[in-house]
Design an enzyme around this catalytic site. Structure first.
Site, mmCIF file in Angstrom:
data_model
loop_
_atom_site.group_PDB
_atom_site.id
_atom_site.type_symbol
_atom_site.label_atom_id
_atom_site.label_comp_id
_atom_site.label_asym_id
_atom_site.label_seq_id
_atom_site.Cartn_x
_atom_site.Cartn_y
_atom_site.Cartn_z
ATOM 1 N N PHE A 15 0.818 -1.227 0.000
ATOM 2 C CA PHE A 15 0.000 0.000 0.000
ATOM 3 C C PHE A 15 0.850 1.275 0.000
ATOM 4 C CE2 PHE A 15 -2.178 2.761 3.400
ATOM 5 C CZ PHE A 15 -2.752 3.606 2.468
ATOM 6 N N GLY A 17 4.160 1.694 0.125
ATOM 7 C CA GLY A 17 5.331 1.610 -0.757
ATOM 8 C C GLY A 17 4.968 1.955 -2.200
ATOM 9 N N THR A 127 6.195 2.812 12.841
ATOM 10 C CA THR A 127 4.803 3.121 13.167
ATOM 11 C C THR A 127 4.676 3.716 14.569
ATOM 12 O OG1 THR A 127 2.721 2.016 13.736
ATOM 13 C CG2 THR A 127 4.653 0.636 13.765
ATOM 14 N N ASP A 128 3.627 4.515 14.763
ATOM 15 C CA ASP A 128 3.359 5.050 16.107
ATOM 16 C C ASP A 128 2.980 3.932 17.085
ATOM 17 O OD1 ASP A 128 0.822 4.451 15.106
ATOM 18 O OD2 ASP A 128 -0.060 6.403 15.574
ATOM 19 N N GLU A 129 2.637 2.746 16.538
ATOM 20 C CA GLU A 129 2.182 1.660 17.417
ATOM 21 C C GLU A 129 3.292 1.157 18.343
ATOM 22 O OE1 GLU A 129 -0.459 -1.161 15.662
ATOM 23 O OE2 GLU A 129 -1.042 0.235 14.085
ATOM 24 N N TYR A 151 2.648 -7.426 16.384
ATOM 25 C CA TYR A 151 3.065 -6.583 15.256
ATOM 26 C C TYR A 151 3.928 -5.426 15.749
ATOM 27 C CZ TYR A 151 2.696 -2.605 12.018
ATOM 28 O OH TYR A 151 2.983 -1.500 11.240
ATOM 29 N N LYS A 155 7.885 -4.482 15.059
ATOM 30 C CA LYS A 155 8.350 -3.203 14.510
ATOM 31 C C LYS A 155 9.314 -2.525 15.485
ATOM 32 C CE LYS A 155 7.267 -1.421 11.145
ATOM 33 N NZ LYS A 155 7.800 -1.526 9.739
ATOM 34 N N ARG A 274 -10.720 -6.937 19.657
ATOM 35 C CA ARG A 274 -9.371 -7.457 19.365
ATOM 36 C C ARG A 274 -8.660 -7.665 20.697
ATOM 37 N NH1 ARG A 274 -5.803 -3.446 15.797
ATOM 38 N NH2 ARG A 274 -6.594 -4.608 14.026
ATOM 39 N N GLY A 276 -5.883 -7.336 23.384
ATOM 40 C CA GLY A 276 -4.800 -6.361 23.631
ATOM 41 C C GLY A 276 -4.957 -5.073 22.841
HETATM 42 P P1 NAD Z 1 1.350 -3.637 3.234
HETATM 43 O O1 NAD Z 1 1.030 -4.832 4.052
HETATM 44 O O2 NAD Z 1 0.310 -3.067 2.336
HETATM 45 O O3 NAD Z 1 2.620 -3.940 2.316
HETATM 46 C C1 NAD Z 1 3.753 -4.625 2.777
HETATM 47 C C2 NAD Z 1 4.586 -5.033 1.560
HETATM 48 O O4 NAD Z 1 5.782 -5.683 2.035
HETATM 49 C C3 NAD Z 1 3.880 -6.024 0.629
HETATM 50 O O5 NAD Z 1 4.057 -5.641 -0.709
HETATM 51 C C4 NAD Z 1 4.591 -7.352 0.911
HETATM 52 O O6 NAD Z 1 4.611 -8.225 -0.203
HETATM 53 C C5 NAD Z 1 5.981 -6.868 1.276
HETATM 54 N N1 NAD Z 1 6.726 -7.815 2.111
HETATM 55 C C6 NAD Z 1 6.285 -8.488 3.210
HETATM 56 N N2 NAD Z 1 7.263 -9.286 3.691
HETATM 57 C C7 NAD Z 1 8.344 -9.097 2.890
HETATM 58 C C8 NAD Z 1 9.660 -9.614 2.879
HETATM 59 N N3 NAD Z 1 10.074 -10.520 3.780
HETATM 60 N N4 NAD Z 1 10.521 -9.186 1.935
HETATM 61 C C9 NAD Z 1 10.126 -8.296 0.986
HETATM 62 N N5 NAD Z 1 8.875 -7.778 0.937
HETATM 63 C C10 NAD Z 1 8.009 -8.172 1.878
HETATM 64 O O7 NAD Z 1 1.878 -2.561 4.248
HETATM 65 P P2 NAD Z 1 1.735 -0.975 4.275
HETATM 66 O O8 NAD Z 1 0.476 -0.632 4.964
HETATM 67 O O9 NAD Z 1 2.020 -0.441 2.930
HETATM 68 O O10 NAD Z 1 2.912 -0.601 5.276
HETATM 69 C C11 NAD Z 1 4.216 -0.320 4.785
HETATM 70 C C12 NAD Z 1 5.133 0.018 5.938
HETATM 71 O O11 NAD Z 1 4.614 1.123 6.668
HETATM 72 C C13 NAD Z 1 5.270 -1.111 6.958
HETATM 73 O O12 NAD Z 1 6.611 -1.161 7.377
HETATM 74 C C14 NAD Z 1 4.352 -0.700 8.088
HETATM 75 O O13 NAD Z 1 4.812 -1.225 9.326
HETATM 76 C C15 NAD Z 1 4.488 0.804 8.033
HETATM 77 N N6 NAD Z 1 3.327 1.534 8.539
HETATM 78 C C16 NAD Z 1 2.084 1.333 8.010
HETATM 79 C C17 NAD Z 1 1.005 2.073 8.472
HETATM 80 C C18 NAD Z 1 -0.367 1.900 7.892
HETATM 81 O O14 NAD Z 1 -1.318 2.524 8.385
HETATM 82 N N7 NAD Z 1 -0.565 1.135 6.841
HETATM 83 C C19 NAD Z 1 1.190 3.018 9.489
HETATM 84 C C20 NAD Z 1 2.479 3.198 10.011
HETATM 85 C C21 NAD Z 1 3.535 2.459 9.521
HETATM 86 P P1 TYD Z 2 -6.329 -1.429 11.470
HETATM 87 O O1 TYD Z 2 -6.694 -0.874 10.145
HETATM 88 O O2 TYD Z 2 -6.163 -2.911 11.598
HETATM 89 O O3 TYD Z 2 -5.037 -0.654 11.961
HETATM 90 P P2 TYD Z 2 -4.267 -0.722 13.387
HETATM 91 O O4 TYD Z 2 -4.740 -1.877 14.152
HETATM 92 O O5 TYD Z 2 -2.852 -0.883 12.920
HETATM 93 O O6 TYD Z 2 -4.540 0.591 14.055
HETATM 94 O O7 TYD Z 2 -7.421 -0.993 12.544
HETATM 95 C C1 TYD Z 2 -7.710 0.362 12.784
HETATM 96 C C2 TYD Z 2 -8.693 0.429 13.928
HETATM 97 O O8 TYD Z 2 -9.934 -0.169 13.519
HETATM 98 C C3 TYD Z 2 -8.242 -0.361 15.146
HETATM 99 O O9 TYD Z 2 -8.648 0.323 16.333
HETATM 100 C C4 TYD Z 2 -8.991 -1.663 15.030
HETATM 101 C C5 TYD Z 2 -10.287 -1.264 14.357
HETATM 102 N N1 TYD Z 2 -10.889 -2.301 13.486
HETATM 103 C C6 TYD Z 2 -12.237 -2.664 13.661
HETATM 104 O O10 TYD Z 2 -12.948 -2.136 14.536
HETATM 105 N N2 TYD Z 2 -12.746 -3.622 12.839
HETATM 106 C C7 TYD Z 2 -12.012 -4.239 11.883
HETATM 107 O O11 TYD Z 2 -12.536 -5.133 11.173
HETATM 108 C C8 TYD Z 2 -10.635 -3.862 11.711
HETATM 109 C C9 TYD Z 2 -9.781 -4.516 10.671
HETATM 110 C C10 TYD Z 2 -10.129 -2.877 12.538
#
Ligand code: NAD
Ligand code: TYD
Length: 345
Positions: A15, A17, A127-129, A151, A155, A274, A276
């Protein structure tokens, strides 16, 4: 300051990337981009459609845990942007091994190779998590890491390894910690795309617990502009928070989605929480603002854009929602939804 002439983007088929690759491709015409992605269930080459034919873009299928593959992909790259990760909290609760492999060991492998090759910059996308749940005070970069699920623990392990490499080997690391992203190409397992696509399909929207957990949602394009800036101007060895600065409850976001898609046949259904579940993420991004960054997209307007994208790209998400995802959905949500309680509106 000019952008790099060549970068390695790991996880570029996911996503954030893929949004980052598209941004760099458009804005930095001289930059060559190598994408290294294992194409797990979350990676999708359709996210990069049209870019892959360009001579400035090279795609390598492989894992960041494999030093040989990483060495080849990193050759000639000035900077590494490490997006590759296992990213879904719910899946990490079911099985954490792959998270440790990729998010910790994979980050270590990349760091080791990047140090050998001598890259100018290593941007760790975190991530902020990692800060755990906030309790009335915004996270700053000095907030201790107290991750609350497998997760965020993985991280955190990756982040600590980055700091260790900076301290020990002077690897030019910078760590970014962003809040929850949303926007085009986000996998349907995540909250906002799941709720949008379920609402389009007339299915129930499974809200965890009381729905009052809070997240500071940032539009993906705003996160990518921050990553670009920090890549160029961030202080080596430092951490930067990236947040939009306003958190809101999941219930409020779910209601906004239904409002945009009105008249949707879907109901919000409260389901078993969920395990935790972090109650709130609230961010202080003032350090990043001092670098000259600000958000361009307000939440409500960006949510409308995102809903429009999912409406216009049904083929994309229907393919992602078919196959293995169907089994995952039934296993994860089936019983919970059957036992859930519909929200009275
Ligand atoms: P995503 O799950 O959409 O994409 C992850 C990508 O990494 C996929 O294309 C997958 O094929 C690839 N991948 C997984 N394991 C791999 C490996 N061993 N080697 C090479 N490629 C691999 O994730 P995203 O939401 O785009 O998140 C991207 C980054 O941003 C992550 O590091 C995530 O921790 C961080 N992040 C995401 C969010 C969010 O809200 N989505 C928020 C903060 C930080
Ligand atoms: P998510 O998109 O999984 O991100 P993160 O857990 O990394 O914050 O979830 C965002 C928020 O939405 C989180 O508080 C969990 C909640 N959530 C639901 O209530 N229902 C769902 O089906 C999912 C996937 C998440």
């Amino acid at each position: 300051m000019a952008f790099f002439e060549s970068i390695l983007v790991t996880g570029g088929a996911g996503f954030i990337g893929s949004n980052f690759v598209r941004r760099v491709f458009k804005r930095h015409r001289r930059c060559r981009i190598t994408i290294l992605d294992a194409l797990t269930y979350a990676g999708n080459l359709e996210n990069l459609a049209s870019l892959l034919d360009d001579e400035r873009v090279t795609f390598v299928k492989g894992s960041i845990t494999d030093p040989q593959v990483v060495r080849t992909a990193t050759q000639g790259c000035e900077a590494v942007f490490n997006f590759a990760a296992e990213t879904h909290v719910d899946r990490s609760i079911a099985e954490a091994g792959t998270f440790i492999q990729t998010d910790v060991f994979g980050t270590y492998t990349l760091l080791r190779v990047a140090s050998e090759v001598g890259v100018k910059r290593f941007v760790q996308i975190s991530t902020d998590e990692v800060y755990g749940s906030s309790h009335g005070e915004d996270f700053t970069e000095a907030t201790p890491l107290t991750p609350g699920n497998p997760y965020s623990a993985s991280k955190s392990g990756g982040d600590l390894m980055c700091q260790a490499f900076f301290n020990t080997f002077e690897t030019p690391v910078v760590i970014t910690r962003s809040s929850n992203n949303f926007g085009p190409y986000q996998h349907v397992e995540k909250f906002i795309p799941l709720f949008i696509t379920n609402a389009i399909e007339g299915k129930d929207l499974p809200l965890y617990g009381d729905g009052l957990h809070k997240r500071d949602w940032i539009y993906v394009e705003d996160n990518c502009s921050a990553l670009e800036l920090i890549g160029m101007r961030g202080v080596t060895g430092d951490v930067y928070n990236i947040g939009a600065g306003k958190s809101q409850t999941n219930l409020s976001v779910a209601e906004k989605i239904l409002e945009i898609l009105r008249p949707a046949r879907s109901r919000i259904v409260f389901i078993e929480d969920r395990k935790g579940h972090d109650r709130a993420y609230e961010m202080d991004s003032s350090k990043l603002h001092k670098l000259g960054w600000k958000t361009e997209f307000a939440f409500d307007e960006a949510l409308e854009k995102t809903v429009a994208w999912y409406k216009d790209n049904e083929e994309w998400w229907r393919r992602v929602k078919s196959g293995a995802f169907r089994d995952y959905y039934e296993q994860h949500y089936g019983d919970r939804l059957r036992k859930g309680k519909a929200h009275d509106v």
